[in-house]
Write a protein that holds these residues in place. Structure first.
Motif: not given
Length: 236
Positions: A196-204, A164-169
């Protein structure tokens, strides 16, 4: 001296076929003018030597599917306009001969992620188009993603199991490192912007995205901006 006439008319005079048969012979690449294949029935000839291949068949050319290695950020309409015999990959200039009819009535399918490069499919075959659209949720796509930054602890495991990233699954994907700067993602029917969202969610941060495979079909060694035909043995 006689006025030039349509190639189709000259062929009718030579072999006694119907107008439709003449057009099919020509569009199928079976007719040469001074030894050069001409696939336009309206092509004008006068004293040139016109010949029909002994193996010629008066049937409509089989529908083709074209695999283009599209440059980053190019939309489908612009990409389609680049398709020609000249942009066929040098390594794949054997077997099927490019015909003018191969570059009309094409439909683009399976949109790329925003600003991505790589495999884009254009097809005349309604069966393949239906497969890529109706079964899109079942067909795995593979991307190589160039990234920068430091992945969070257990980031790869989180990508593979969903997070989950910024409230989004975000969906679980198959993710692995190709090298220290590139990740491989395999997923079914990726939604716009999801990589892009998946990468942001893990710091990339994403630097570049390239699609290399749809189902069982890979773009292979086709250079950027060039294309090849889908072979009869390949299946999405």
């Amino acid at each position: 001296m006689t006025d030039p006439i349509r190639l189709s008319k000259r062929l009718i005079e030579l072999v006694g076929c119907s107008r439709r048969e003449a057009e099919l012979f020509i569009e199928g690449g079976w007719v040469t003018v001074d030894g050069v294949v001409i696939d336009e029935p309206q092509f004008k000839v006068d004293t040139q030597t016109v010949a029909l291949d002994p193996e010629a068949k008066a049937t409509a050319p089989e529908p083709v599917t074209i695999l283009l290695n599209v440059p980053a950020g190019m939309d489908a309409d612009t990409a389609m306009a680049t398709l020609s015999a000249e942009t066929l990959s040098e390594e794949h200039r054997y077997g099927k001969r490019p015909l003018r009819g191969h570059f009309v009535r094409l439909t683009a399918s399976t949109d790329l992620q925003a600003n991505a490069s790589g495999l884009l499919v254009f097809t005349q075959d309604w069966k393949i188009l239906r497969k890529l659209t109706a079964d899109s949720s079942k067909i795995e796509q593979e991307y190589v993603v160039e990234v920068e930054g430091n992945m969070v602890d257990h980031g790869l495991n989180r990508l593979n199991h969903g997070l989950t990233y910024k409230g989004k699954e975000l969906p679980a994907v198959k993710a692995s490192w190709q090298n220290e700067n590139r990740l491989r993602f395999a997923m079914k029917n990726p939604q716009p912007g999801i990589i892009a969202l998946l990468c942001q969610a893990v710091g990339l941060t994403v630097i570049g995205i390239r699609r290399i495979r749809i189902g069982g079909v890979s773009i292979g060694k086709v250079p950027v901006g060039q294309w090849r035909y889908l072979s009869g043995k390949e299946k999405f």
